[in-house]
Scaffold this motif. Structure first.
Motif, PDB file in Angstrom:
ATOM      1  N   PRO A  70      29.911  -7.271 -31.176  1.00  0.00           N
ATOM      2  CA  PRO A  70      30.127  -8.719 -31.253  1.00  0.00           C
ATOM      3  C   PRO A  70      31.373  -9.135 -30.486  1.00  0.00           C
ATOM      4  O   PRO A  70      32.229  -8.308 -30.161  1.00  0.00           O
ATOM      5  CB  PRO A  70      30.289  -8.967 -32.754  1.00  0.00           C
ATOM      6  CG  PRO A  70      30.792  -7.670 -33.302  1.00  0.00           C
ATOM      7  CD  PRO A  70      30.174  -6.600 -32.457  1.00  0.00           C
ATOM      8  N   ALA A  71      31.480 -10.417 -30.223  1.00  0.00           N
ATOM      9  CA  ALA A  71      32.682 -10.959 -29.584  1.00  0.00           C
ATOM     10  C   ALA A  71      33.879 -10.678 -30.477  1.00  0.00           C
ATOM     11  O   ALA A  71      33.761 -10.605 -31.709  1.00  0.00           O
ATOM     12  CB  ALA A  71      32.517 -12.453 -29.367  1.00  0.00           C
ATOM     13  N   ALA A  72      35.031 -10.510 -29.848  1.00  0.00           N
ATOM     14  CA  ALA A  72      36.241 -10.126 -30.584  1.00  0.00           C
ATOM     15  C   ALA A  72      36.560 -11.087 -31.726  1.00  0.00           C
ATOM     16  O   ALA A  72      36.987 -10.662 -32.803  1.00  0.00           O
ATOM     17  CB  ALA A  72      37.422 -10.040 -29.617  1.00  0.00           C
ATOM     18  N   ASP A  73      36.313 -12.386 -31.516  1.00  0.00           N
ATOM     19  CA  ASP A  73      36.647 -13.368 -32.555  1.00  0.00           C
ATOM     20  C   ASP A  73      35.636 -13.410 -33.693  1.00  0.00           C
ATOM     21  O   ASP A  73      35.851 -14.062 -34.703  1.00  0.00           O
ATOM     22  CB  ASP A  73      36.798 -14.759 -31.939  1.00  0.00           C
ATOM     23  CG  ASP A  73      35.522 -15.258 -31.273  1.00  0.00           C
ATOM     24  OD1 ASP A  73      34.658 -14.414 -30.931  1.00  0.00           O
ATOM     25  OD2 ASP A  73      35.388 -16.479 -31.095  1.00  0.00           O
ATOM     26  N   LYS A  74      34.506 -12.684 -33.539  1.00  0.00           N
ATOM     27  CA  LYS A  74      33.484 -12.627 -34.588  1.00  0.00           C
ATOM     28  C   LYS A  74      33.403 -11.248 -35.247  1.00  0.00           C
ATOM     29  O   LYS A  74      32.712 -11.075 -36.249  1.00  0.00           O
ATOM     30  CB  LYS A  74      32.117 -12.985 -34.012  1.00  0.00           C
ATOM     31  CG  LYS A  74      31.983 -14.432 -33.563  1.00  0.00           C
ATOM     32  CD  LYS A  74      30.563 -14.715 -33.090  1.00  0.00           C
ATOM     33  CE  LYS A  74      30.392 -16.180 -32.707  1.00  0.00           C
ATOM     34  NZ  LYS A  74      29.005 -16.470 -32.260  1.00  0.00           N
ATOM     35  N   ASN A  75      34.097 -10.282 -34.681  1.00  0.00           N
ATOM     36  CA  ASN A  75      33.988  -8.897 -35.150  1.00  0.00           C
ATOM     37  C   ASN A  75      34.511  -8.754 -36.574  1.00  0.00           C
ATOM     38  O   ASN A  75      35.680  -9.035 -36.844  1.00  0.00           O
ATOM     39  CB  ASN A  75      34.762  -7.973 -34.202  1.00  0.00           C
ATOM     40  CG  ASN A  75      34.493  -6.500 -34.466  1.00  0.00           C
ATOM     41  OD1 ASN A  75      33.878  -6.130 -35.461  1.00  0.00           O
ATOM     42  ND2 ASN A  75      34.961  -5.666 -33.571  1.00  0.00           N
ATOM     43  N   THR A  76      33.629  -8.315 -37.474  1.00  0.00           N
ATOM     44  CA  THR A  76      34.008  -8.133 -38.873  1.00  0.00           C
ATOM     45  C   THR A  76      34.627  -6.757 -39.139  1.00  0.00           C
ATOM     46  O   THR A  76      35.150  -6.518 -40.228  1.00  0.00           O
ATOM     47  CB  THR A  76      32.774  -8.287 -39.778  1.00  0.00           C
ATOM     48  OG1 THR A  76      31.815  -7.270 -39.419  1.00  0.00           O
ATOM     49  CG2 THR A  76      32.146  -9.660 -39.614  1.00  0.00           C
ATOM     50  N   GLU A 106      25.091 -10.742 -33.591  1.00  0.00           N
ATOM     51  CA  GLU A 106      25.324 -12.192 -33.663  1.00  0.00           C
ATOM     52  C   GLU A 106      26.034 -12.589 -34.951  1.00  0.00           C
ATOM     53  O   GLU A 106      26.652 -13.660 -35.013  1.00  0.00           O
ATOM     54  CB  GLU A 106      23.993 -12.939 -33.547  1.00  0.00           C
ATOM     55  CG  GLU A 106      23.370 -12.849 -32.165  1.00  0.00           C
ATOM     56  CD  GLU A 106      21.924 -13.330 -32.141  1.00  0.00           C
ATOM     57  OE1 GLU A 106      21.415 -13.728 -33.226  1.00  0.00           O
ATOM     58  OE2 GLU A 106      21.309 -13.298 -31.073  1.00  0.00           O
ATOM     59  N   HIS A 107      25.953 -11.731 -35.961  1.00  0.00           N
ATOM     60  CA  HIS A 107      26.602 -12.014 -37.242  1.00  0.00           C
ATOM     61  C   HIS A 107      27.880 -11.199 -37.427  1.00  0.00           C
ATOM     62  O   HIS A 107      28.339 -11.002 -38.554  1.00  0.00           O
ATOM     63  CB  HIS A 107      25.617 -11.779 -38.384  1.00  0.00           C
ATOM     64  CG  HIS A 107      24.515 -12.799 -38.434  1.00  0.00           C
ATOM     65  ND1 HIS A 107      23.445 -12.780 -37.563  1.00  0.00           N
ATOM     66  CD2 HIS A 107      24.331 -13.891 -39.222  1.00  0.00           C
ATOM     67  CE1 HIS A 107      22.650 -13.796 -37.820  1.00  0.00           C
ATOM     68  NE2 HIS A 107      23.150 -14.486 -38.810  1.00  0.00           N
ATOM     69  N   GLY A 108      28.438 -10.741 -36.315  1.00  0.00           N
ATOM     70  CA  GLY A 108      29.756 -10.112 -36.351  1.00  0.00           C
ATOM     71  C   GLY A 108      29.780  -8.646 -36.721  1.00  0.00           C
ATOM     72  O   GLY A 108      30.848  -8.063 -36.931  1.00  0.00           O
ATOM     73  N   ILE A 109      28.604  -8.021 -36.808  1.00  0.00           N
ATOM     74  CA  ILE A 109      28.520  -6.613 -37.191  1.00  0.00           C
ATOM     75  C   ILE A 109      28.245  -5.763 -35.955  1.00  0.00           C
ATOM     76  O   ILE A 109      27.310  -6.041 -35.205  1.00  0.00           O
ATOM     77  CB  ILE A 109      27.416  -6.402 -38.243  1.00  0.00           C
ATOM     78  CG1 ILE A 109      27.758  -7.199 -39.512  1.00  0.00           C
ATOM     79  CG2 ILE A 109      27.245  -4.925 -38.578  1.00  0.00           C
ATOM     80  CD1 ILE A 109      26.642  -7.244 -40.533  1.00  0.00           C
ATOM     81  N   ASN A 110      29.043  -4.745 -35.742  1.00  0.00           N
ATOM     82  CA  ASN A 110      28.836  -3.824 -34.631  1.00  0.00           C
ATOM     83  C   ASN A 110      27.574  -3.009 -34.897  1.00  0.00           C
ATOM     84  O   ASN A 110      27.481  -2.319 -35.913  1.00  0.00           O
ATOM     85  CB  ASN A 110      30.038  -2.882 -34.487  1.00  0.00           C
ATOM     86  CG  ASN A 110      31.317  -3.621 -34.189  1.00  0.00           C
ATOM     87  OD1 ASN A 110      31.663  -3.867 -33.046  1.00  0.00           O
ATOM     88  ND2 ASN A 110      32.050  -3.997 -35.241  1.00  0.00           N
ATOM     89  N   ALA A 111      26.611  -3.080 -33.996  1.00  0.00           N
ATOM     90  CA  ALA A 111      25.345  -2.375 -34.199  1.00  0.00           C
ATOM     91  C   ALA A 111      25.108  -1.393 -33.061  1.00  0.00           C
ATOM     92  O   ALA A 111      25.431  -1.674 -31.907  1.00  0.00           O
ATOM     93  CB  ALA A 111      24.195  -3.370 -34.289  1.00  0.00           C
ATOM     94  N   PHE A 112      24.537  -0.245 -33.417  1.00  0.00           N
ATOM     95  CA  PHE A 112      24.291   0.816 -32.443  1.00  0.00           C
ATOM     96  C   PHE A 112      22.861   1.326 -32.631  1.00  0.00           C
ATOM     97  O   PHE A 112      22.547   1.913 -33.674  1.00  0.00           O
ATOM     98  CB  PHE A 112      25.277   1.963 -32.624  1.00  0.00           C
ATOM     99  CG  PHE A 112      26.720   1.567 -32.468  1.00  0.00           C
ATOM    100  CD1 PHE A 112      27.371   1.745 -31.258  1.00  0.00           C
ATOM    101  CD2 PHE A 112      27.430   1.005 -33.531  1.00  0.00           C
ATOM    102  CE1 PHE A 112      28.700   1.381 -31.104  1.00  0.00           C
ATOM    103  CE2 PHE A 112      28.762   0.625 -33.391  1.00  0.00           C
ATOM    104  CZ  PHE A 112      29.397   0.815 -32.165  1.00  0.00           C
ATOM    105  N   VAL A 113      22.008   1.081 -31.651  1.00  0.00           N
ATOM    106  CA  VAL A 113      20.641   1.580 -31.725  1.00  0.00           C
ATOM    107  C   VAL A 113      20.645   3.075 -31.397  1.00  0.00           C
ATOM    108  O   VAL A 113      21.212   3.489 -30.374  1.00  0.00           O
ATOM    109  CB  VAL A 113      19.716   0.832 -30.751  1.00  0.00           C
ATOM    110  CG1 VAL A 113      18.308   1.412 -30.794  1.00  0.00           C
ATOM    111  CG2 VAL A 113      19.690  -0.660 -31.085  1.00  0.00           C
ATOM    112  N   LEU A 114      20.034   3.864 -32.256  1.00  0.00           N
ATOM    113  CA  LEU A 114      20.018   5.317 -32.092  1.00  0.00           C
ATOM    114  C   LEU A 114      18.735   5.773 -31.407  1.00  0.00           C
ATOM    115  O   LEU A 114      17.635   5.515 -31.897  1.00  0.00           O
ATOM    116  CB  LEU A 114      20.149   6.005 -33.451  1.00  0.00           C
ATOM    117  CG  LEU A 114      20.084   7.530 -33.459  1.00  0.00           C
ATOM    118  CD1 LEU A 114      21.284   8.134 -32.734  1.00  0.00           C
ATOM    119  CD2 LEU A 114      19.994   8.063 -34.888  1.00  0.00           C
TER     120      LEU A 114
END
Length: 289
Positions: A70-76, A106-114
């Protein structure tokens, strides 16, 4: 007028390019020098696109993660590894990989597809418990090793899986090891226990065990799924309840197997990503706004 037409054509070209598979984030190999157990395997990865537009991947010999940051300002600071399903013989990587990852991004969560190796593909020499589990464990350690770079809280890294990927995510939550500060590979110096797990219509539920050290779990499935899953998710929830591990269960009445996230989905089951987000907030892995 000619300049306007050229500008319009250029804009359309950029839009079309952004919609191509190549526009996805660049994947990161779990083992840049080759995965243990994949020595000598040089076959190319295969991508099949169904009539409905689903991307299906096979012949994975170089396991990897595809980051959706996510964008830095949205990163949870929270991160989740997304393991697509496909019966351990293929990866349905669009609706059970890219789409969920983009939603969480889009909701601020870093996601990684495996992209993990496939144990039940024709002529495969891989196994679920050895190679596939090694892939998701390595992904957890890799993300922890780069947590500072990606602004991720190492205590808020979880796994999510769909169908066969749900089984894999659950196994990662069953089989984990502590950090090894003496490991030669800096990535292997990290521990591989997920802090939470989200199991979406997981497969092979009967083999899943729960211990007092299991991380909290979010479980979702469909009433119309086959019995081993539609009934199995309820039985799995009870295992966690009896072990005293926080668990949440959603069984949606009007859907079967493989719903993931698709533009054509309709009904209450489309709320599962939002309900996962709310659960993460309830469990303290996300801050409530």
């Amino acid at each position: 007028m000619k300049k306007t037409r050229l500008l319009l054509a250029f804009s359309v070209c950029l839009l079309l390019c952004s919609m191509l598979p190549g526009a996805e984030p660049k994947e990161i190999l779990l083992w840049p020098n080759g995965a243990p157990g994949s020595e000598g395997k040089t076959g190319d990865e295969n991508l099949r696109i169904t009539e409905e537009g689903d991307h299906v991947v096979t012949h994975v010999n170089k396991p990897a993660i595809i980051p959706y940051l996510p964008a830095a300002d949205k990163n949870t600071g929270t991160a989740i590894i997304v393991a697509p399903g496909g019966g351990h013989s293929e990866l349905w990587i669009s609706h059970e990989g890219y789409s969920p990852a983009k939603w969480f991004q889009e909701h601020g969560i870093n996601a990684f597809v495996l992209k993990y190796r496939l144990a039940r593909e024709a002529n495969s020499t891989y196994t679920v418990d050895k190679d596939e589990v090694a892939d998701i464990q390595r992904a957890i350690r890799l993300i922890r090793s780069r947590a500072k770079e990606w602004n991720i809280d190492t205590a808020k890294i979880g796994v999510m899986g769909f169908s066969a990927g749900g089984e894999l995510a659950a196994l990662a939550a069953m089989q984990f090891s502590k950090a090894d500060p003496n490991a030669k590979d800096p990535i292997d110096q990290e521990d591989d226990r997920p802090n939470f797990q989200a199991l979406i219509y997981p497969g092979n539920i009967s083999r899943l065990e729960v211990s007092k050290n299991s991380p909290p779990v979010f479980i979702a499935g469909g009433f119309k799924d086959r019995a081993d899953i539609s009934e199995g998710v309820a039985q799995l929830y009870l295992k966690y309840k009896q072990a005293g591990i926080p668990a949440e269960l959603h069984i949606y009445a009007n859907v079967g197997h493989g719903f993931g996230i698709r533009a054509t989905n309709q009904g209450t089951y489309t709320e599962w990503p939002h309900q996962t987000e709310l659960w993460l907030k309830d469990m303290g892995f996300l801050k409530s706004k």
